[in-house]
Write an enzyme that holds these catalytic residues in place. Structure first.
Site, PDB file in Angstrom:
ATOM      1  N   ARG A 235      34.932  45.828  38.483  1.00 52.74           N
ATOM      2  CA  ARG A 235      35.838  44.819  39.021  1.00 52.74           C
ATOM      3  C   ARG A 235      37.022  44.733  38.068  1.00 52.74           C
ATOM      4  O   ARG A 235      37.058  45.419  37.051  1.00 52.74           O
ATOM      5  CB  ARG A 235      35.162  43.457  39.285  1.00 52.74           C
TER       6      ARG A 235
ATOM      7  N   ARG B  51      37.839  45.676  48.851  1.00 54.49           N
ATOM      8  CA  ARG B  51      38.330  44.391  48.344  1.00 54.49           C
ATOM      9  C   ARG B  51      39.832  44.315  48.670  1.00 54.49           C
ATOM     10  O   ARG B  51      40.571  45.249  48.367  1.00 54.49           O
ATOM     11  CB  ARG B  51      38.089  44.250  46.823  1.00 54.49           C
TER      12      ARG B  51
ATOM     13  N   GLN C 249      33.178  35.282  35.218  1.00 54.01           N
ATOM     14  CA  GLN C 249      33.623  36.484  34.484  1.00 54.01           C
ATOM     15  C   GLN C 249      34.026  36.146  33.055  1.00 54.01           C
ATOM     16  O   GLN C 249      33.945  36.996  32.173  1.00 54.01           O
ATOM     17  CB  GLN C 249      34.808  37.133  35.210  1.00 54.01           C
TER      18      GLN C 249
ATOM     19  N   ASP D   7      46.145  40.400  39.758  1.00 50.67           N
ATOM     20  CA  ASP D   7      45.639  41.340  40.760  1.00 50.67           C
ATOM     21  C   ASP D   7      46.755  41.862  41.647  1.00 50.67           C
ATOM     22  O   ASP D   7      46.638  42.923  42.243  1.00 50.67           O
ATOM     23  CB  ASP D   7      44.557  40.670  41.611  1.00 50.67           C
TER      24      ASP D   7
ATOM     25  N   ASN E 128      46.097  35.884  40.919  1.00 54.99           N
ATOM     26  CA  ASN E 128      45.035  36.184  39.945  1.00 54.99           C
ATOM     27  C   ASN E 128      43.815  35.351  40.327  1.00 54.99           C
ATOM     28  O   ASN E 128      43.836  34.589  41.308  1.00 54.99           O
ATOM     29  CB  ASN E 128      45.532  35.886  38.523  1.00 54.99           C
TER      30      ASN E 128
HETATM   31  O1  MRU Z   1      37.174  39.307  41.041  1.00 56.55           O
HETATM   32  P1  MRU Z   1      37.526  40.094  39.829  1.00 56.55           P
HETATM   33  O2  MRU Z   1      36.555  39.943  38.715  1.00 56.55           O
HETATM   34  O3  MRU Z   1      37.809  41.546  40.164  1.00 56.55           O
HETATM   35  O4  MRU Z   1      38.898  39.464  39.351  1.00 56.55           O
HETATM   36  C1  MRU Z   1      39.541  39.950  38.201  1.00 56.55           C
HETATM   37  C2  MRU Z   1      40.760  39.197  37.860  1.00 56.55           C
HETATM   38  O5  MRU Z   1      41.160  38.279  38.532  1.00 56.55           O
HETATM   39  C3  MRU Z   1      41.553  39.688  36.692  1.00 56.55           C
HETATM   40  O6  MRU Z   1      42.166  38.629  36.030  1.00 56.55           O
HETATM   41  C4  MRU Z   1      42.630  40.644  37.209  1.00 56.55           C
HETATM   42  O7  MRU Z   1      42.035  41.681  37.961  1.00 56.55           O
HETATM   43  C5  MRU Z   1      43.452  41.213  36.133  1.00 56.55           C
HETATM   44  S1  MRU Z   1      42.482  42.408  35.255  1.00 56.55           S
HETATM   45  C6  MRU Z   1      43.274  43.169  34.043  1.00 56.55           C
END
Ligand code: MRU
Length: 359
Positions: A51, A88, A200, A241, A251
């Site tokens: 992820r 996703r 996370q 993201d 994000n």
């Molecule tokens: O749902 P996730 O764990 O994939 O979300 C990750 C995030 O929101 C991070 O902050 C984003 O991908 C930036 S990663 C360098």
């Protein structure tokens, strides 16, 4: 970065495919999984074994290569792209990587496509490390400035979700300046948002900072505003993201609330944004960015390590409670102090983004 004192990346090639760290098992179990076909790559992304926007992009690029090894025809290419794209919806790196690999192989004869796609995926992975390291260098200047403002005192950074090396191939985006600062001997401490519902921050950011020896403190998601009011946060560093051409930042859910609190308390709020996470086709983040809706169970239940040492999943809410689980939110550009890109720290606006990336 390091795990148990040894340098590691999140994904690496094997003779048959690639190996990844299964992030659904961290921090309690360190397990790796080999991925050697399209379906396994798609599942690893949807189930969040991998992820984080950049790592999703790299895994998708390899997944497309594996799809082409099974069916290198034009129809096979289109089907593999569609399968991976459906995993996703929010992180634009996924689409970016698929388009890049697709464009590389489309003009080639079928028998050359798999090797070319695999080489392109490896190049994307290698470039990701360089982009993140460059972000680290530019962001280091921000941490240095904060240290100077404090007369060399401890710099407290707040971060949300995991925009660390586990979300990329190495270094991370938001964590790259932190690792650079720590390695340069700057006294940097990180407040880690737990980041409900999937935690996370608690499970991944705390793990990787701990493994690298960076001082950090876990806080609940709602603590950020309070800490800022009391002068406890010098800098907010988050990842992205998808950032629009106008500087709106999508994000992990909750980032927007941190930006509002930072704005109200004059705390610098920087977004670490490698260029593959910029969507030059969009200009209004709130209206245009697709926000992933995930399973209700991520909100109603929580996973952790029981006192018996076994991983357990427990219910938090009454049976039958309905839950809503949007995985991301959008922070409008006006709340963003700056974007830390691989080409330097720039304003979060259309002019600066276009000038920096010559679009
Ligand atoms: O749902 P996730 O764990 O994939 O979300 C990750 C995030 O929101 C991070 O902050 C984003 O991908 C930036 S990663 C360098």
């Amino acid at each position: 970065m390091k795990i148990a004192g040894r340098p590691h990346t999140t994904i690496w090639p094997t003779p048959a495919g690639v190996e990844i760290i299964d992030q659904t098992r961290l921090p309690h179990r360190f397990e790796t999984v080999e991925i050697a076909d399209l379906e396994a790559a798609a599942r690893a992304i949807s189930h969040m074994q991998v992820r984080g926007a950049p790592l999703i992009g790299v895994t998708a690029a390899y997944g497309l290569a594996f799809g082409l090894s099974a069916d290198p025809s034009d129809a096979g290419l289109a089907a593999a792209k569609a399968r991976l794209r459906a995993t996703r919806p929010t992180a634009v790196n996924l689409r970016w990587a698929l388009e890049r690999v697709g464009a590389r192989v489309a003009p080639l004869p079928a028998e050359e496509r798999f090797a070319a796609a695999r080489a392109e995926a490896a190049l994307i992975a290698q470039e990701d490390v360089a982009l993140c390291e460059a972000i680290g260098e530019h962001g280091l200047a921000l941490v240095r400035e904060a240290a100077t403002r404090k007369g060399g005192g401890r710099v407290n950074v707040l971060t949300h979700c995991n925009a660390g090396w586990l979300a990329t191939v190495d270094w991370g985006t938001a964590t790259a300046p932190i690792y650079k600062a720590h390695d340069a001997g700057i006294d940097v401490h990180v407040y880690v948002d737990e980041t409900r519902p999937r935690n996370q921050g608690a499970s991944l950011t705390a793990f990787e900072l701990g493994e690298h020896g960076v001082p950090h403190t876990l806080v609940v998601d709602n603590a950020g505003g309070h800490l800022m009011q009391h002068g406890e946060i010098d800098l907010v560093l988050v990842g992205t993201d998808r950032t629009t051409a106008s500087g709106d930042v999508c994000n992990k859910i909750g980032t927007y609330l941190k930006a509002l609190a930072a704005f109200d308390n004059d705390v610098p709020f920087y977004v670490c944004a490698p260029s593959p996470s910029i969507d030059f086709s969009m200009s209004d983040g709130v209206a245009q960015i697709p926000i992933e809706l995930r399973a209700e169970e991520e909100v109603t239940h929580i996973c952790g390590l029981g006192d018996d040492g076994e991983l357990a999943r427990v219910r938090l809410s009454p049976k039958g409670t309905k839950a809503l689980n949007p995985a991301f939110d959008v922070t409008p550009a006006r709340l963003v102090t700056g974007l830390v890109t691989e080409r330097g720290v720039i304003a979060a606006n259309a002019r600066a983004i276009a000038a920096t990336f010559r679009r």
